[in-house]
Design a protein around this motif. Structure first.
Motif, PDB file in Angstrom:
ATOM      1  N   ALA A  75      49.300  57.881  46.809  1.00  0.00           N
ATOM      2  CA  ALA A  75      48.620  59.173  46.599  1.00  0.00           C
ATOM      3  C   ALA A  75      48.240  59.847  47.910  1.00  0.00           C
ATOM      4  N   HIS A  76      48.655  61.117  48.033  1.00  0.00           N
ATOM      5  CA  HIS A  76      48.220  61.971  49.132  1.00  0.00           C
ATOM      6  C   HIS A  76      47.320  63.100  48.609  1.00  0.00           C
ATOM      7  N   HIS A  77      47.296  63.217  47.256  1.00  0.00           N
ATOM      8  CA  HIS A  77      46.433  64.200  46.588  1.00  0.00           C
ATOM      9  C   HIS A  77      45.660  63.447  45.502  1.00  0.00           C
ATOM     10  N   LEU A  78      44.494  63.985  45.141  1.00  0.00           N
ATOM     11  CA  LEU A  78      43.661  63.288  44.155  1.00  0.00           C
ATOM     12  C   LEU A  78      44.397  63.092  42.826  1.00  0.00           C
ATOM     13  N   TRP A  79      45.185  64.122  42.446  1.00  0.00           N
ATOM     14  CA  TRP A  79      45.843  64.040  41.133  1.00  0.00           C
ATOM     15  C   TRP A  79      46.997  63.033  41.108  1.00  0.00           C
ATOM     16  N   ASP A  80      47.430  62.575  42.280  1.00  0.00           N
ATOM     17  CA  ASP A  80      48.525  61.587  42.327  1.00  0.00           C
ATOM     18  C   ASP A  80      48.079  60.179  41.941  1.00  0.00           C
ATOM     19  N   ILE A  81      46.779  59.889  42.091  1.00  0.00           N
ATOM     20  CA  ILE A  81      46.285  58.518  41.853  1.00  0.00           C
ATOM     21  C   ILE A  81      46.669  58.068  40.450  1.00  0.00           C
ATOM     22  N   LEU A  82      47.067  56.806  40.321  1.00  0.00           N
ATOM     23  CA  LEU A  82      47.560  56.299  39.037  1.00  0.00           C
ATOM     24  C   LEU A  82      46.491  56.331  37.945  1.00  0.00           C
ATOM     25  N   GLU A  83      46.950  56.497  36.704  1.00  0.00           N
ATOM     26  CA  GLU A  83      46.108  56.248  35.533  1.00  0.00           C
ATOM     27  C   GLU A  83      46.079  54.734  35.329  1.00  0.00           C
ATOM     28  N   ARG A  84      45.515  54.277  34.206  1.00  0.00           N
ATOM     29  CA  ARG A  84      45.635  52.846  33.889  1.00  0.00           C
ATOM     30  C   ARG A  84      47.061  52.596  33.413  1.00  0.00           C
ATOM     31  N   GLU A  85      47.954  52.355  34.355  1.00  0.00           N
ATOM     32  CA  GLU A  85      49.364  52.193  33.982  1.00  0.00           C
ATOM     33  C   GLU A  85      50.051  51.080  34.757  1.00  0.00           C
ATOM     34  N   SER A  86      49.404  50.568  35.815  1.00  0.00           N
ATOM     35  CA  SER A  86      50.018  49.502  36.607  1.00  0.00           C
ATOM     36  C   SER A  86      49.023  48.335  36.617  1.00  0.00           C
ATOM     37  N   PHE A  87      49.474  47.167  36.162  1.00  0.00           N
ATOM     38  CA  PHE A  87      48.524  46.057  35.966  1.00  0.00           C
ATOM     39  C   PHE A  87      48.983  44.782  36.666  1.00  0.00           C
ATOM     40  N   ILE A  88      48.015  43.950  37.061  1.00  0.00           N
ATOM     41  CA  ILE A  88      48.344  42.571  37.427  1.00  0.00           C
ATOM     42  C   ILE A  88      47.364  41.637  36.710  1.00  0.00           C
ATOM     43  N   GLU A  89      47.799  40.398  36.549  1.00  0.00           N
ATOM     44  CA  GLU A  89      46.998  39.400  35.849  1.00  0.00           C
ATOM     45  C   GLU A  89      46.330  38.516  36.907  1.00  0.00           C
ATOM     46  N   VAL A  90      45.006  38.493  36.922  1.00  0.00           N
ATOM     47  CA  VAL A  90      44.298  37.670  37.915  1.00  0.00           C
ATOM     48  C   VAL A  90      43.237  36.807  37.230  1.00  0.00           C
ATOM     49  N   ASN A  91      42.802  35.754  37.951  1.00  0.00           N
ATOM     50  CA  ASN A  91      41.738  34.902  37.410  1.00  0.00           C
ATOM     51  C   ASN A  91      40.398  35.610  37.442  1.00  0.00           C
ATOM     52  N   LYS A  92      40.198  36.406  38.520  1.00  0.00           N
ATOM     53  CA  LYS A  92      38.903  37.022  38.740  1.00  0.00           C
ATOM     54  C   LYS A  92      39.140  38.329  39.479  1.00  0.00           C
ATOM     55  N   LYS A  93      38.248  39.321  39.288  1.00  0.00           N
ATOM     56  CA  LYS A  93      38.458  40.578  39.997  1.00  0.00           C
ATOM     57  C   LYS A  93      37.865  40.479  41.400  1.00  0.00           C
ATOM     58  N   ASP A  94      38.544  39.712  42.274  1.00  0.00           N
ATOM     59  CA  ASP A  94      38.144  39.719  43.677  1.00  0.00           C
ATOM     60  C   ASP A  94      39.392  39.647  44.559  1.00  0.00           C
ATOM     61  N   ILE A  95      39.189  39.916  45.855  1.00  0.00           N
ATOM     62  CA  ILE A  95      40.351  40.038  46.751  1.00  0.00           C
ATOM     63  C   ILE A  95      41.115  38.721  46.809  1.00  0.00           C
ATOM     64  N   LYS A  96      40.390  37.606  46.831  1.00  0.00           N
ATOM     65  CA  LYS A  96      41.047  36.320  46.967  1.00  0.00           C
ATOM     66  C   LYS A  96      41.995  36.066  45.789  1.00  0.00           C
ATOM     67  N   SER A  97      41.508  36.331  44.582  1.00  0.00           N
ATOM     68  CA  SER A  97      42.341  36.101  43.392  1.00  0.00           C
ATOM     69  C   SER A  97      43.567  37.018  43.389  1.00  0.00           C
ATOM     70  N   ILE A  98      43.380  38.255  43.854  1.00  0.00           N
ATOM     71  CA  ILE A  98      44.514  39.192  43.913  1.00  0.00           C
ATOM     72  C   ILE A  98      45.548  38.702  44.923  1.00  0.00           C
ATOM     73  N   PHE A  99      45.055  38.250  46.097  1.00  0.00           N
ATOM     74  CA  PHE A  99      45.984  37.761  47.126  1.00  0.00           C
ATOM     75  C   PHE A  99      46.744  36.526  46.634  1.00  0.00           C
ATOM     76  N   ASP A 100      46.044  35.662  45.875  1.00  0.00           N
ATOM     77  CA  ASP A 100      46.705  34.454  45.351  1.00  0.00           C
ATOM     78  C   ASP A 100      47.915  34.832  44.500  1.00  0.00           C
ATOM     79  N   ILE A 101      47.780  35.924  43.761  1.00  0.00           N
ATOM     80  CA  ILE A 101      48.879  36.366  42.891  1.00  0.00           C
ATOM     81  C   ILE A 101      50.010  37.015  43.686  1.00  0.00           C
ATOM     82  N   LEU A 102      49.641  37.848  44.642  1.00  0.00           N
ATOM     83  CA  LEU A 102      50.664  38.633  45.357  1.00  0.00           C
ATOM     84  C   LEU A 102      51.343  37.864  46.475  1.00  0.00           C
ATOM     85  N   ARG A 103      50.694  36.835  46.986  1.00  0.00           N
ATOM     86  CA  ARG A 103      51.197  36.124  48.160  1.00  0.00           C
ATOM     87  C   ARG A 103      52.438  35.309  47.847  1.00  0.00           C
TER      88      ARG A 103
END
Lengths: 235, 111
Positions: free
Chosen positions: A207-235
């Motif tokens: 996004a370079h404009h406010l209206w470009d930001i995604l809706e609830r349309e892109s998801f990942i499955e994590v254990n917990k909503k924190d950076i560590k859990s997200i990195f564990d999934i993406l790494r």
């Protein structure tokens, strides 16, 4: 748990982004859209991350400090970090590798740094839109050293993309996750480039404009909503 | 014209080992976007690029490129040179820019 994400958002620090991409506007827009976790990824800089993270923390949205690096091969890499101090350490390295040229706001746009009240602290006058003098391999090495993660940006595009520029993904880089752009149909992309089917794909807005930001349309499955859990999934 | 005919000229320096320098140069192609090169360059072309990432060797090998020419004395990654030696792809370095390389090759008889 399934969380709605957008890990590629520019603020007004990116010369090509709208000047109303301020910390409060971005965070409030992400709340309106119902996102759970986002990343702030300006070109070759992290100077608006702290304000966005503070606001996110107050409003219950997870903000990952990040940077979109442009390597010397003109490939864009989304680099994400565990905390603001690590991101700042990386920025110090990147600033030392930028060309010694000043931004021309008339051509490229202003590069504005805000505090958490959306007040302008100053403007960055470096040429943030340029390539840094580091190869893809060197950026991977430096980010991994800081325990960050890298997601090659918009690989479905022909410009500034790892696949577009280098033809295919270097074997030696331990990449598991690739980003495709907002309008990309992942199934159609994989139909054309089936050799990439073993990668995890995430969709971000860039996004370079406010209206470009995604809706609830892109998801990942994590254990917990924190950076560590997200990195564990993406790494 | 063979790759070795270029190496004898002072503007072109061979930076890989000297295997396969008898390859015939049939044409000349210049582009830095590797995915574009893959779909447009032809076998036997000498390929001019400012890219020095290891993937240039893979692309050259895929297309059976006669040699890679790196212009303007750009420094070349060591792992790219090692890979080129492994794949028998000659890499030449020159202080000339792309236009000057085209001129030189034309002078040398590449038509």
């Amino acid at each position: 748990m399934k969380i709605a994400i957008d890990f590629h958002i520019h603020t007004a620090l990116s010369p090509c982004a709208d000047e109303d991409m301020t910390p409060n506007n971005i965070i409030n827009m992400c709340i309106l859209k119902g996102l759970d976790a986002i990343a702030i990824t300006d070109h070759n800089s992290v100077e608006n991350c702290r304000a966005c993270m503070e606001l996110g923390e107050n409003k219950g949205i997870l903000v990952i400090p990040g940077m979109e690096v442009q390597t010397k091969e003109e490939v864009h890499l989304i680099c994400l970090f565990e905390d603001i101090n690590t991101a700042l350490a990386f920025q110090k390295l990147i600033y030392g590798k930028l060309p010694k040229k000043e931004n021309n706001p008339k051509f490229f746009g202003r590069q504005i740094i805000f505090n958490e009240k959306d007040e302008v602290i100053r403007e960055n006058n470096m040429m943030l839109i340029a390539s840094v003098d580091l190869s893809i391999n060197e950026v991977f090495h430096e980010v991994y050293k800081l325990r960050g993660i890298i997601i090659p940006a918009h690989v479905d595009r022909s410009s500034y993309s790892l696949i577009g520029t280098l033809g295919f993904i270097p074997e030696k880089l331990s990449i598991k996750t690739l980003e495709v752009s907002k309008r990309c149909n992942i199934n159609a992309f994989l139909g054309k480039y089936s050799i990439f089917r073993n990668y995890r794909f995430i969709q971000n807005s860039d996004a370079h404009h406010l209206w470009d930001i995604l809706e609830r349309e892109s998801f990942i499955e994590v254990n917990k909503k924190d950076i560590k859990s997200i990195f564990d999934i993406l790494r | 014209m063979q790759v070795k005919n270029l190496i004898e000229k002072e503007n072109f320096k061979l930076i890989t080992n000297d295997k396969d320098i008898s390859k015939e140069i049939k044409g000349l192609y210049c582009c830095d976007l590797l995915s574009w090169v893959m779909s447009h360059a032809k076998a036997g072309d000498a390929w001019i690029t400012v890219q020095t990432h290891m993937n240039i060797v893979a692309v050259a090998s895929l297309l059976d490129i006669s040699c890679i020419i790196i212009p303007e004395s750009i420094e070349i990654d060591k792992e790219t040179i090692d890979k080129a030696n492994e794949e028998n792809i000659p890499i030449l370095s020159t202080n000339l820019n792309s236009y000057e390389i085209f001129c030189k090759m034309h002078e040398l008889g590449l038509r």
